[in-house]
Write an enzyme that holds these catalytic residues in place. Sequence first.
Site, short mmCIF file in Angstrom:
data_model
loop_
_atom_site.label_atom_id
_atom_site.label_comp_id
_atom_site.label_asym_id
_atom_site.label_seq_id
_atom_site.Cartn_x
_atom_site.Cartn_y
_atom_site.Cartn_z
N GLU A 134 0.85 -1.20 0.00
CA GLU A 134 0.00 0.00 0.00
C GLU A 134 0.88 1.25 0.00
O GLU A 134 2.09 1.16 0.26
CB GLU A 134 -0.90 -0.02 1.24
CG GLU A 134 -0.10 0.02 2.52
CD GLU A 134 -0.77 -0.66 3.71
OE1 GLU A 134 -1.62 -1.54 3.50
OE2 GLU A 134 -0.41 -0.32 4.83
N LYS A 193 2.86 4.60 1.00
CA LYS A 193 3.43 5.15 2.23
C LYS A 193 3.02 6.62 2.24
O LYS A 193 3.60 7.44 1.53
CB LYS A 193 4.95 4.99 2.23
CG LYS A 193 5.59 5.48 3.51
CD LYS A 193 7.04 5.05 3.55
CE LYS A 193 7.73 5.43 4.85
NZ LYS A 193 7.46 6.76 5.35
N ASP A 202 2.55 10.40 3.17
CA ASP A 202 3.54 11.32 3.72
C ASP A 202 2.85 12.41 4.53
O ASP A 202 2.51 13.47 4.02
CB ASP A 202 4.35 11.93 2.56
CG ASP A 202 5.68 12.46 3.03
OD1 ASP A 202 6.03 12.24 4.20
OD2 ASP A 202 6.37 13.11 2.22
N TYR A 253 -3.84 2.48 8.29
CA TYR A 253 -3.11 1.45 7.57
C TYR A 253 -2.75 0.24 8.43
O TYR A 253 -2.08 -0.66 7.99
CB TYR A 253 -1.85 2.01 6.91
CG TYR A 253 -0.92 2.70 7.88
CD1 TYR A 253 -0.23 1.97 8.85
CD2 TYR A 253 -0.72 4.08 7.82
CE1 TYR A 253 0.60 2.58 9.75
CE2 TYR A 253 0.13 4.70 8.72
CZ TYR A 253 0.78 3.95 9.68
OH TYR A 253 1.60 4.56 10.57
N LYS A 261 11.08 3.12 -0.97
CA LYS A 261 11.07 4.57 -1.11
C LYS A 261 11.18 4.98 -2.58
O LYS A 261 12.00 4.45 -3.32
CB LYS A 261 12.26 5.18 -0.34
CG LYS A 261 12.20 4.96 1.16
CD LYS A 261 11.02 5.67 1.82
CE LYS A 261 11.20 7.15 1.90
NZ LYS A 261 11.96 7.58 3.06
N CYS A 285 26.19 42.39 -22.68
CA CYS A 285 25.85 41.07 -23.19
C CYS A 285 27.08 40.17 -23.14
O CYS A 285 28.15 40.56 -23.62
CB CYS A 285 25.34 41.20 -24.63
SG CYS A 285 25.17 39.60 -25.45
N CYS A 298 27.98 39.54 -27.20
CA CYS A 298 28.40 40.61 -28.12
C CYS A 298 28.82 41.88 -27.38
O CYS A 298 29.20 42.86 -27.99
CB CYS A 298 27.30 40.91 -29.13
SG CYS A 298 25.90 41.79 -28.39
N CYS A 351 19.62 42.06 -24.39
CA CYS A 351 20.63 42.56 -25.31
C CYS A 351 19.87 43.02 -26.55
O CYS A 351 19.17 42.21 -27.17
CB CYS A 351 21.61 41.44 -25.67
SG CYS A 351 22.56 41.78 -27.16
N CYS A 381 23.49 40.18 -32.59
CA CYS A 381 24.22 39.41 -31.57
C CYS A 381 24.22 37.93 -31.98
O CYS A 381 23.17 37.34 -32.25
CB CYS A 381 23.54 39.58 -30.21
SG CYS A 381 24.19 38.49 -28.95
S1 IVH Z 1 3.26 0.56 8.63
C1 IVH Z 1 5.07 -1.22 12.28
N1 IVH Z 1 2.04 1.57 6.58
O1 IVH Z 1 5.71 5.63 7.73
C2 IVH Z 1 4.95 -0.68 10.90
N2 IVH Z 1 3.42 3.00 7.85
O2 IVH Z 1 8.69 5.27 8.39
C3 IVH Z 1 4.51 0.69 10.96
N3 IVH Z 1 3.46 5.33 7.06
O3 IVH Z 1 5.68 6.65 10.93
C4 IVH Z 1 4.33 1.35 9.73
N4 IVH Z 1 2.08 5.04 5.37
O4 IVH Z 1 3.40 6.64 10.00
C5 IVH Z 1 2.88 1.81 7.59
N5 IVH Z 1 0.86 2.34 4.72
C6 IVH Z 1 1.69 2.57 5.75
C7 IVH Z 1 2.23 3.86 5.98
C8 IVH Z 1 3.10 4.02 7.05
C9 IVH Z 1 2.82 5.91 6.04
C10 IVH Z 1 4.39 6.01 7.99
C11 IVH Z 1 4.16 5.65 9.42
C12 IVH Z 1 5.51 5.61 10.05
C13 IVH Z 1 6.45 5.82 8.91
C14 IVH Z 1 7.56 4.81 8.99
#
Ligand code: IVH
Length: 709
Positions: free
Chosen positions: A134, A136, A138, A247, A350, A444, A447, A462, A467
């Site tokens: 899934e 991550k 931010d 999550y 990442k 310039c 030129c 210029c 030029c």
């Molecule tokens: S699982 C024990 N799932 O990423 C495992 N974390 O660097 C815990 N985060 O602070 C993390 N999306 O808040 C998990 N789909 C996702 C996530 C997620 C964002 C964040 C989480 C944690 C950081 C870890």
Amino acid sequence: MYSKAEQKQLFELSKKLLSAIEMPDILDDLRKSVIYHEWRYYALNDPLISDFEYDTLYKKIEAIEAKHPELVTPDSPTQRVSSDLTDDFPSVEHLTPMLSLDNSYDAEDLNSFDERIRNYLGLDENFEIEYAVEPKFDGGSIAIIYENDNLARAATRGNGAVGDEITPNIRSLRSVPLQASFSKFGIQKAELRGEAIIRKDAFEKLNEERAKDDQALFANPRNAATGGLRTKDSSETAARKMEAFLYQLGYATDANGNDKIPGLQTHNDSIQLLEDLGFKVPKTTSKKLLPERKVCKNIQEAAAFCTAWQKQREQYPYEVDGMVVKVNSLLLQQRTGSTAHHPRWAIAFKFKAKQATTKLLNVEFQVGKIGSITPVAKLDPVALAGVSVSSVSLHNEDFIKNKDIRLGDTVLVERAGDVIPYIVKPMEELRDGTEQEIVFPENCPVCHTKLVRQEDEAAWRCENPECEAQVVARMVHHVSKHAMDIDGFGESMVERFYKMGWLRSIADIYRIEYEQVAQLEGFGEKSAANMEAAITKAKKNPIHRFLHSLTIHHLGIKASKILAAEINNVLDLKDWDEERFTRIKDIGPVLTHNVIRFFQHEKNILLLQELESLGVNLTQTDQDIPKALNADGPLAGKTILFTGTLHQMGRKEAQAKAEAAGAKNISAVSGNLNVLVAGDKAGSKLKKATALETVEILTEEEFIALVRG
Ligand code: IVH
């Protein structure tokens, strides 16, 4: 916490450590710099190095500690989760620790992750581990406890063991139900883990509002979200339009404190349960993008899903900095366990960093086709979203002054999606006084003519049309795709022929001796023949292309088409006065002035005559006459403008539909505009049109209904 001098020293130290060999003698320095960067990231929300660079340093500590376990200290960054605790809220203990994640960057890293688990569990190499994958998200991590179906408490991650209690703030988020029927599933107490995030468009709006109120702007959605979690006033949290994506079901027990919940075998089961209870979770389906959650049958499938996601990252409405790959089976998760820092059963994949810091080494000044001088920063090459960036435009003098960019500065560079890389800001805290002001040249650089800057213009210019740099740039523009579109004739060829003395003006392009071209290194009969065919074809171009190819300031493709429709021959324009131009809608006074000036120059007239005698078409063609607009269409006689993102069709398609319905597409909001179609994220144009009160504003759906009807 850190003085300016210390910060500079630590920053430089960490840059050196990035390429240092993993020996125990650098362990202290590594720890110091990792702790410093954690502070920049978590406490200041203003990281100085990319996640990748941070991970590189962190992994070096791990590698040294693995070889020398006797050197592990309790305060080593590997022994704890970094902290975002503040003094502003009561601290509360999490039911189970909220750990961090280990990081991976490619399919190979994921393979090693899979192998590590297999080894750890003593699994056969033919056994395929199933993974749930899934995004991550931010934003800022949160943990929410439900007891007897009621939201009981919410906290930030804090240092992993204890967090800041922010219950009222979380209660203000609409995506978080205050009650949920956990009891139906036999759950009496549950702790949910998730991320509070802000949609990219909501973030833009938030910053627009803040700008109006003269409040400081947020650097990115993540900062706005983590800040929003920690406001003392939960109406401010609510105003930020945050959403909570859940999550993980971190903890769940029944009325007897038993943690075996029937029906919960996998991570996917627990997310499905949360979805059924009305929480916002990563979804298994999506109309246009990839699903947010997928169960993959093995690590290869997981890796492919991660890479595919990386490609759609910019289209996704939320900021994601990677994917999370989790062992799906809860039993296997339990057997794999965790380190003090992260679970062994999950890893972040990442995405390539969009931002990085690097040194600004030098500034070059480039001369454009109409003489504008563009300062270009030469950077110490830095990897950004998968490409090496060593040169970025600084646009103009004001850009440099407003951002206070100096020679020798460490600068933050960003490259998002297909967007051209740009400098976000100089890192002022890393200055040591040796940085120097960027001085704009007075003459310039090519030129040496004295540069001028008109009051209402951003660029220094210029004004010498002879030029050399401008002559070459004009030829490059003449042959380019949007102008005469001479296939295979690009910048490098223009430069090469110019240096050889073959090209002095655009007329020379049509005098090229193809037999001689065939003799050149890298050419041959065939490529010379291709060039001849491309140039012969270009000679027959409709005159709107030709007009645009002349490099008259502001005479773009659109204005060229408008003018082309009004003349029989390009040379007609030499007899036009101002009054004749004002009769044409959409041709403004500035362009009028520029065209008149061009045709006042005898040299330009001679050039046009010369081109005509060389066979270049200067007379109006069918393609120069716009197709008659549908006078009976539902939008007959109306001007229309599309703004924002359309979902059911592309911008071009929408414009074609509008034209077919009798409307004329225009590009700016003014008194001339009749209809504005506002898609998603419509911004300033919508505002302006609303303010005018004379513009009819339609949604995409209303527009479709109208042209269909
Ligand atoms: S699982 C024990 N799932 O990423 C495992 N974390 O660097 C815990 N985060 O602070 C993390 N999306 O808040 C998990 N789909 C996702 C996530 C997620 C964002 C964040 C989480 C944690 C950081 C870890």
